[in-house]
Write an enzyme that holds these catalytic residues in place. Structure first.
Site, mmCIF file in Angstrom:
data_model
loop_
_atom_site.group_PDB
_atom_site.id
_atom_site.type_symbol
_atom_site.label_atom_id
_atom_site.label_comp_id
_atom_site.label_asym_id
_atom_site.label_seq_id
_atom_site.Cartn_x
_atom_site.Cartn_y
_atom_site.Cartn_z
ATOM 1 N NE ARG A 84 -0.461 1.658 3.582
ATOM 2 C CZ ARG A 84 0.641 2.388 3.775
ATOM 3 N NH1 ARG A 84 1.820 1.847 4.067
ATOM 4 N NH2 ARG A 84 0.595 3.707 3.684
ATOM 5 N N GLY A 85 0.237 2.416 -0.088
ATOM 6 C CA GLY A 85 0.985 3.662 -0.198
ATOM 7 C C GLY A 85 1.190 3.945 -1.685
ATOM 8 N NE ARG A 110 -6.016 0.794 -2.400
ATOM 9 C CZ ARG A 110 -5.522 1.356 -1.291
ATOM 10 N NH1 ARG A 110 -4.252 1.184 -0.962
ATOM 11 N NH2 ARG A 110 -6.284 2.104 -0.519
ATOM 12 C CG ASP A 123 -3.115 7.990 -1.854
ATOM 13 O OD1 ASP A 123 -3.066 8.495 -0.716
ATOM 14 O OD2 ASP A 123 -2.779 6.814 -2.093
ATOM 15 C CE LYS A 140 -5.677 5.515 3.853
ATOM 16 N NZ LYS A 140 -6.563 4.552 3.147
HETATM 17 O O1 MRU Z 1 -4.791 3.079 1.675
HETATM 18 P P1 MRU Z 1 -3.305 3.333 1.721
HETATM 19 O O2 MRU Z 1 -2.652 2.804 2.943
HETATM 20 O O3 MRU Z 1 -2.629 2.891 0.449
HETATM 21 O O4 MRU Z 1 -3.204 4.918 1.783
HETATM 22 C C1 MRU Z 1 -1.941 5.507 1.851
HETATM 23 C C2 MRU Z 1 -1.990 6.982 1.958
HETATM 24 O O5 MRU Z 1 -3.033 7.592 1.917
HETATM 25 C C3 MRU Z 1 -0.686 7.683 2.020
HETATM 26 O O6 MRU Z 1 -0.786 8.837 2.798
HETATM 27 C C4 MRU Z 1 -0.275 8.087 0.608
HETATM 28 O O7 MRU Z 1 -0.330 6.995 -0.256
HETATM 29 C C5 MRU Z 1 1.071 8.660 0.580
HETATM 30 S S1 MRU Z 1 2.274 7.391 0.759
HETATM 31 C C6 MRU Z 1 3.801 7.976 0.669
#
Ligand code: MRU
Length: 346
Positions: free
Chosen positions: A44-45, A87, A233, A244
């Site tokens: 994730r991220g 995603r 994102d 997030k």
């Molecule tokens: O649902 P996730 O855990 O993939 O969401 C991640 C986030 O929202 C992070 O803040 C974002 O991807 C930045 S990661 C460097």
């Protein structure tokens, strides 16, 4: 600790759903395993999703039975479409897939296509590592010695191909010898802050305090926060930023308390094709993530749930956007973000 590694025909990644209790790695040569891992948040991220998709597509090319270049290209396009459905919000995913597809476009044999897509995926990963370093350096200049920083979700090594985005700023300031303290929000419902950010920061020896999401405004009011820094994102051309769920509330609270609110992201997270935040596709997660907490039911059967994974923070609430290139202040106008080709040549 590397969140993902290319092992020459296989990929090894850490299963983030098991952290911090277990440090379990999964090794695979099957792109479908990568796709499942992205959906289930084992991976994730935004930046890491992109890197993983690039490696997934490379695995798909290596595993394809196609003999001729055109058949292989058509397999790559099919697998890319499949991985692109995992995603919807992080634009890094689509950039990565396009880059690998582009790398497959010209070679004149299946063997050369396979070599080109593997090289491109590895290059994409290395570039992200370098971008994380530069984001850290650019952002650390904005962090005063003794800073108390609030961050959300997880933006560290687990979310990227390097040291992270927002978190790279924190760790760079710390390594530069500045005293920093961090409040990390737990980040409902998947608890990336509670499980991952605290784990990473404690391993770095950084003073971190875990708070529930609802505690953030109160900490700003009753205690003290010098700055908020979060990841992204997808950043629209006008600076509106999807991140997030809960990020928007933090930005509102920061504005009320006069606290700078920074977004840190590589330029691969900027989507100049999307004019404003209302056009960013927002993923909705399964209600199960909200009504259950680690396997235990916590809400009544049959309750209606609204569970967007991300929200959009209007550009007007963002003090500055920190990328690997520069720190940009409003008004934001990301129409001249370097093309994928320019980024590759950096
Ligand atoms: O649902 P996730 O855990 O993939 O969401 C991640 C986030 O929202 C992070 O803040 C974002 O991807 C930045 S990661 C460097």
């Amino acid at each position: 600790m590397k969140a993902i590694e290319w092992l020459g025909g296989r990929v090894r990644f850490i299963d983030q759903t098991k952290l911090p209790g277990e440090e379990t790695y999964i090794e695979t040569a099957d792109y479908r395993v990568i796709g499942e891992a992205i959906v289930s948040l084992r991976i994730r991220g935004a930046p890491l999703i992109g890197i993983s998709a690039a490696y997934g597509l490379a695995l798909g090319a290596l595993g394809s039975r196609a003999v001729g270049p055109d058949d292989l290209r058509s397999d790559i396009r099919r697998i890319s479409t499949e991985l692109g459905r995992t995603r919807p919000t992080a634009v890094n995913l689509f950039r990565a897939l396009r880059r690998i597809e582009d790398a497959a476009a010209t070679p004149d044999s299946a063997g050369r296509i396979r070599a080109a897509v593997v090289a491109e995926a590895v290059a994409f990963h290395l570039e992200d590592e370098a971008m994380c370093r530069r984001i850290g350096e650019n952002g650390a200049r904005l962090v005063p010695d003794g800073a108390i920083i609030l961050t959300h979700c997880n933006t560290g090594a687990l979310a990227t191909g390097g040291a992270g985005t927002a978190q790279s700023i924190i760790t760079t300031a710390h390594r530069d010898g500045k005293s920093v303290r961090v409040y990390a929000t737990e980040t409902r419902p998947a608890l990336q802050g509670a499980r991952l950010t605290t784990w990473e920061l404690m391993r770095e020896g950084i003073d971190v305090t875990l708070i529930t999401d609802g505690t953030a405004a109160s900490v700003m009011n009753r205690l003290h926060i010098d700055l908020v820094v979060v990841g992204a994102d997808r950043i629209a051309a006008n600076g509106d930023t999807a991140n997030k769920i809960g990020t928007y509330s933090l930005a509102l609270a920061a504005r009320h308390h006069g606290i700078p609110f920074y977004v840190a992201a590589p330029t691969t997270t900027i989507d100049p094709a999307v004019a404003s935040g209302d056009l960013i596709p927002i993923e909705e997660r399964s209600p199960g993530e909200v009504v259950e907490g680690f396997g235990k039911r916590i809400a009544p059967e049959g309750v209606r749930v609204y569970a967007p994974a991300f929200d959009v923070t209007p550009a007007a609430l963002i003090t500055a956007i920190i990328t690997e290139g520069e720190v940009t202040y409003p008004p934001y106008n990301f129409v001249n973000v370097p093309s994928i080709q320019e980024q590759r040549n950096r």
